[in-house]
Scaffold this motif. Structure first.
Motif, mmCIF file in Angstrom:
data_model
loop_
_atom_site.group_PDB
_atom_site.id
_atom_site.type_symbol
_atom_site.label_atom_id
_atom_site.label_comp_id
_atom_site.label_asym_id
_atom_site.label_seq_id
_atom_site.Cartn_x
_atom_site.Cartn_y
_atom_site.Cartn_z
ATOM 1 N N VAL A 433 0.876 -1.158 0.002
ATOM 2 C CA VAL A 433 -0.019 -0.116 -0.171
ATOM 3 C C VAL A 433 0.921 1.359 0.036
ATOM 4 C CG1 VAL A 433 -1.686 1.284 1.206
ATOM 5 C CG2 VAL A 433 -1.924 -1.194 1.150
ATOM 6 N N GLU A 434 2.025 1.161 0.888
ATOM 7 C CA GLU A 434 2.937 2.260 0.862
ATOM 8 C C GLU A 434 3.421 2.578 -0.555
ATOM 9 O OE1 GLU A 434 5.655 1.894 4.074
ATOM 10 O OE2 GLU A 434 3.950 1.609 5.637
ATOM 11 N N MET A 440 1.502 6.977 -6.626
ATOM 12 C CA MET A 440 0.360 7.827 -6.739
ATOM 13 C C MET A 440 0.626 9.331 -6.568
ATOM 14 S SD MET A 440 -2.702 5.645 -4.988
ATOM 15 C CE MET A 440 -4.040 7.116 -4.999
ATOM 16 N N SER A 441 1.618 9.525 -5.730
ATOM 17 C CA SER A 441 1.967 10.845 -5.464
ATOM 18 C C SER A 441 3.096 11.337 -6.483
ATOM 19 C CB SER A 441 2.838 10.676 -4.024
ATOM 20 O OG SER A 441 3.473 12.080 -3.826
ATOM 21 N N TRP A 442 3.750 10.525 -7.184
ATOM 22 C CA TRP A 442 4.796 10.870 -8.124
ATOM 23 C C TRP A 442 3.691 11.360 -9.487
ATOM 24 C CZ3 TRP A 442 6.145 10.002 -13.007
ATOM 25 C CH2 TRP A 442 7.299 10.419 -13.676
ATOM 26 N N ILE A 443 2.760 10.271 -9.775
ATOM 27 C CA ILE A 443 1.914 10.654 -10.670
ATOM 28 C C ILE A 443 1.167 12.016 -10.795
ATOM 29 C CG2 ILE A 443 -0.030 9.716 -12.223
ATOM 30 C CD1 ILE A 443 2.378 8.114 -12.598
ATOM 31 N N VAL A 454 -6.050 10.499 -9.635
ATOM 32 C CA VAL A 454 -5.142 9.607 -9.775
ATOM 33 C C VAL A 454 -5.522 8.457 -8.457
ATOM 34 C CG1 VAL A 454 -2.727 8.727 -9.200
ATOM 35 C CG2 VAL A 454 -3.309 11.122 -10.327
ATOM 36 N N LYS A 455 -5.949 7.096 -9.055
ATOM 37 C CA LYS A 455 -6.386 6.393 -8.172
ATOM 38 C C LYS A 455 -5.285 4.983 -8.064
ATOM 39 C CE LYS A 455 -11.167 7.144 -9.883
ATOM 40 N NZ LYS A 455 -12.207 6.704 -10.721
ATOM 41 N N GLY A 456 -5.529 4.267 -6.888
ATOM 42 C CA GLY A 456 -4.825 3.165 -6.604
ATOM 43 C C GLY A 456 -5.415 1.934 -6.829
ATOM 44 N N LEU A 457 -4.644 0.802 -7.448
ATOM 45 C CA LEU A 457 -5.169 -0.429 -7.551
ATOM 46 C C LEU A 457 -4.277 -1.525 -7.432
ATOM 47 C CD1 LEU A 457 -7.476 -2.558 -8.605
ATOM 48 C CD2 LEU A 457 -6.968 -1.895 -11.015
ATOM 49 N N ILE A 458 -4.406 -2.648 -6.449
ATOM 50 C CA ILE A 458 -3.381 -3.588 -6.510
ATOM 51 C C ILE A 458 -4.053 -4.754 -6.984
ATOM 52 C CG2 ILE A 458 -2.189 -4.907 -4.649
ATOM 53 C CD1 ILE A 458 -2.161 -2.382 -2.662
ATOM 54 N N LEU A 468 -5.988 -5.741 2.991
ATOM 55 C CA LEU A 468 -7.501 -5.034 2.574
ATOM 56 C C LEU A 468 -7.988 -3.824 3.258
ATOM 57 C CD1 LEU A 468 -9.345 -8.594 1.944
ATOM 58 C CD2 LEU A 468 -8.657 -6.949 0.280
ATOM 59 N N GLN A 469 -7.416 -4.137 4.937
ATOM 60 C CA GLN A 469 -7.971 -3.098 5.651
ATOM 61 C C GLN A 469 -7.028 -1.731 5.637
ATOM 62 O OE1 GLN A 469 -7.466 -4.128 9.813
ATOM 63 N NE2 GLN A 469 -8.211 -2.128 10.792
ATOM 64 N N GLU A 470 -5.555 -1.640 5.192
ATOM 65 C CA GLU A 470 -4.925 -0.511 5.154
ATOM 66 C C GLU A 470 -5.164 -0.060 3.716
ATOM 67 O OE1 GLU A 470 -1.899 2.021 5.940
ATOM 68 O OE2 GLU A 470 -2.935 0.512 7.075
ATOM 69 N N ALA A 471 -5.616 -0.684 2.666
ATOM 70 C CA ALA A 471 -5.834 -0.069 1.310
ATOM 71 C C ALA A 471 -7.099 0.584 1.532
ATOM 72 C CB ALA A 471 -6.107 -1.173 0.470
ATOM 73 N N SER A 472 -8.217 0.057 2.181
ATOM 74 C CA SER A 472 -9.503 0.793 2.083
ATOM 75 C C SER A 472 -9.456 2.088 2.889
ATOM 76 C CB SER A 472 -10.539 -0.208 3.032
ATOM 77 O OG SER A 472 -10.023 -0.320 4.474
ATOM 78 N N LYS A 473 -8.291 2.268 3.835
ATOM 79 C CA LYS A 473 -8.002 3.401 4.575
ATOM 80 C C LYS A 473 -7.645 4.687 3.429
ATOM 81 C CE LYS A 473 -6.441 1.515 9.006
ATOM 82 N NZ LYS A 473 -5.145 1.591 9.753
ATOM 83 N N HIS A 474 -7.040 4.185 2.365
ATOM 84 C CA HIS A 474 -6.590 5.049 1.449
ATOM 85 C C HIS A 474 -7.669 4.922 0.020
ATOM 86 C CE1 HIS A 474 -2.953 6.006 3.883
ATOM 87 N NE2 HIS A 474 -2.962 4.549 4.111
ATOM 88 N N ASP A 475 -8.533 4.465 0.227
ATOM 89 C CA ASP A 475 -9.426 4.255 -0.956
ATOM 90 C C ASP A 475 -8.647 3.595 -2.234
ATOM 91 O OD1 ASP A 475 -11.740 5.279 0.108
ATOM 92 O OD2 ASP A 475 -11.103 7.474 -0.688
ATOM 93 N N ILE A 476 -7.805 2.603 -1.927
ATOM 94 C CA ILE A 476 -6.994 1.904 -2.808
ATOM 95 C C ILE A 476 -7.814 0.600 -3.283
ATOM 96 C CG2 ILE A 476 -4.949 0.637 -3.438
ATOM 97 C CD1 ILE A 476 -3.221 2.791 -1.991
ATOM 98 N N GLU A 477 -8.328 0.293 -4.413
ATOM 99 C CA GLU A 477 -8.947 -0.743 -4.756
ATOM 100 C C GLU A 477 -7.872 -2.292 -4.925
ATOM 101 O OE1 GLU A 477 -12.022 -2.257 -8.482
ATOM 102 O OE2 GLU A 477 -10.786 -0.569 -8.595
ATOM 103 N N VAL A 478 -8.616 -3.319 -4.294
ATOM 104 C CA VAL A 478 -7.860 -4.419 -4.556
ATOM 105 C C VAL A 478 -8.496 -5.530 -5.155
ATOM 106 C CG1 VAL A 478 -6.658 -6.570 -3.183
ATOM 107 C CG2 VAL A 478 -6.703 -4.122 -1.925
#
Length: 489
Positions: A433-434, A440-443, A454-458, A468-478
């Motif tokens: 996630v980090e 995402m920050s660079w983009i 800019v969205k995140g997807l793993i 899953l818990q950490e990704a949900s905190k940052h609205d990153i889809e898994v």
């Protein structure tokens, strides 16, 4: 200097001193073909030439001599006197050529501004305010400070004399580069061609190229290219026109022709990165990555150094070159895809017996996803395309001090960017996630345009609850994948 040239020079000087009406010395200097010869002669003749009457050697020639030996201040003053003479004799075309072609690009801003002040003061002293040349000078003086005031002076010049094409040209510069009013600029520039006195080569070249930009910006690119050709026909030594022509050739996908234009610009000048970078872009479009890499090297040589930007371009070209290779070249395979709501199911039909399970190389997963995108344009129930612009390609995207991103996608319906980080197996902790957040920050800082999200997807085999818990905190889809392959029928 060869003895023959020395003797010719001495004879020309002696004859000129005896007879100030003689043009022998001036013709001797202007007829020299070698720039090295000119520099050698300039050093010898300059101390004599500056004291010769103008009738024997023109101010223009004195300016050339001064410039050859690096006396820019003297050179600018000689040119200024010569330009004033051209304005006063109403040879506006030649005055324009000297001003635009020599004063503006050849000297520092301080020297150029001083020349302009001197020219304006001369007109103020000797000409009425209604004189168009005086109004034009006032406009040029205001050009960098207040474009609207400058526009007023140029307009006044054309009111004083409707045949003053110089004023129409400068008005058009403001319409094009400041106001972006291309249609108004076209009307102004077309007036120039209807003026009888408009017969100067440099003037025709400048007006044609500016008209080309106007037509290019309103979408009439083929018309623009015709006008750039007209400009080149009038004056073929302006590298900027070749650069402009190549830029619009790129727009209509005439990549090979664009490359020729950029080559000509590189040959003539100016000393700029633009023709190199645009040529690289054209070569990329033709998938001639080796050639593009060579151009990067040429640019590095021309600059005498490399930069982070050039290193990044070269790295991306190498990656693009590698991506040409056939995906999974060692296997005889065909691919078929199905997509459930949360799970990617590629079914691989292979001549070997196989099994269900995970993919052991992330590059294989990446290539499978790219094939699916190419065939269907859909991943995870969403329409995507791989991000691409003039500098970056979204597959294995190298980011300075951050890392290499697997895929950068663009949502077709929203235009948002999606950072897709791939993991071949399961059991990953929150570090992924980090890592995704770093990408995402660079983009956001380097590629995203204003208002573009800019969205995140793993994507991985199986996600841990912690991930899953950490990704949900940052609205990153898994998303999870499954991979199936079996023996072909």
């Amino acid at each position: 200097m060869p003895n023959t040239l020395q003797n010719q020079l001495k004879q020309a000087i002696q004859n000129t001193i005896k007879n100030p009406n003689s043009q022998e010395l001036q013709n001797f200097i202007l007829d020299l073909s070698s720039s090295n010869q000119k520099k050698e002669i300039a050093k010898e003749i300059y101390p004599i030439a500056v004291n010769l009457p103008d009738i024997s050697i023109s101010l223009y020639t004195k300016a050339i001599l001064a410039d050859l030996i690096g006396k820019s201040e003297n050179s600018s003053q000689f040119l200024l006197k010569y330009i004033i003479g051209e304005f006063e004799t109403r040879d506006i075309g030649n005055a324009f050529q000297l001003w635009e072609g020599l004063i503006v690009p050849s000297f520092t801003k301080k020297t150029s501004d001083k020349c302009l002040n001197d020219l304006t003061n001369h007109f103020k002293k000797h000409l009425p305010l209604t004189e168009p040349n005086y109004q034009t000078c006032l406009g040029i003086k205001q050009f960098q400070k207040d474009s609207l005031k400058a526009l007023m002076h140029f307009k006044q010049a054309t009111v004083c004399n409707p045949q003053h094409w110089f004023g129409y040209y400068y008005m058009s510069l403001i319409y094009v580069f400041e106001l972006k009013n291309y249609h108004a600029a076209i009307k102004m520039l077309q007036k120039c061609f209807k003026i009888e006195s408009f017969n100067n080569q440099i003037g025709c070249a400048k007006v044609s190229s500016l008209l080309g930009i106007c037509y290019g910006e309103i979408g009439e690119v083929n018309k623009a290219i015709e006008l750039f050709n007209l400009s080149i026909k009038a004056y073929a030594e302006d590298g900027i026109v070749y650069l402009q022509k190549g830029f619009y050739q790129l727009k209509v996908k005439k990549y090979s022709e664009a490359i020729k234009s950029f080559d000509k610009c590189i040959q003539i000048g100016p000393d700029s990165d633009s023709p190199y970078l645009n040529k690289i872009n054209a070569l990329k479009k033709l998938k001639r990555y080796n050639g593009a890499i060579e151009v990067v090297t040429l640019l590095e040589d021309a600059k005498g150094m490399t930069t982070k930007h050039l290193k990044r371009i070269k790295l991306q070209l190498i990656q693009l070159k590698q991506n040409i290779k056939t995906i999974l070249p060692d296997e005889d395979y065909s691919l078929e895809f199905q997509l459930d709501v949360n799970t990617l199911h590629p079914k691989k039909t292979n001549k070997k017996n196989g099994q269900n399970g995970i993919i052991y190389q992330e590059s294989v997963l990446e290539n499978l996803l790219c094939i699916k995108l190419q065939k269907e344009g859909i991943l995870f129930d969403q329409e995507y395309e791989i991000f691409e612009n003039d500098e970056y390609y979204g597959k294995q995207l190298a980011m300075s001090k951050v890392g290499i991103l697997d895929l950068l996608l663009k949502e077709k319906n929203t235009n948002d960017l999606v950072v897709l980080e791939l993991k071949k197996d399961s059991g990953y902790n929150t570090n992924v996630v980090e890592q995704t957040l770093g990408y995402m920050s660079w983009i956001k800082q380097n590629l995203a345009v204003p208002k573009q999200k800019v969205k995140g997807l793993i994507c991985l085999y199986k996600a841990t609850p912690q991930l899953l818990q950490e990704a949900s905190k940052h609205d990153i889809e898994v998303q999870e994948y499954e991979f199936h392959f079996h023996k072909a029928n």
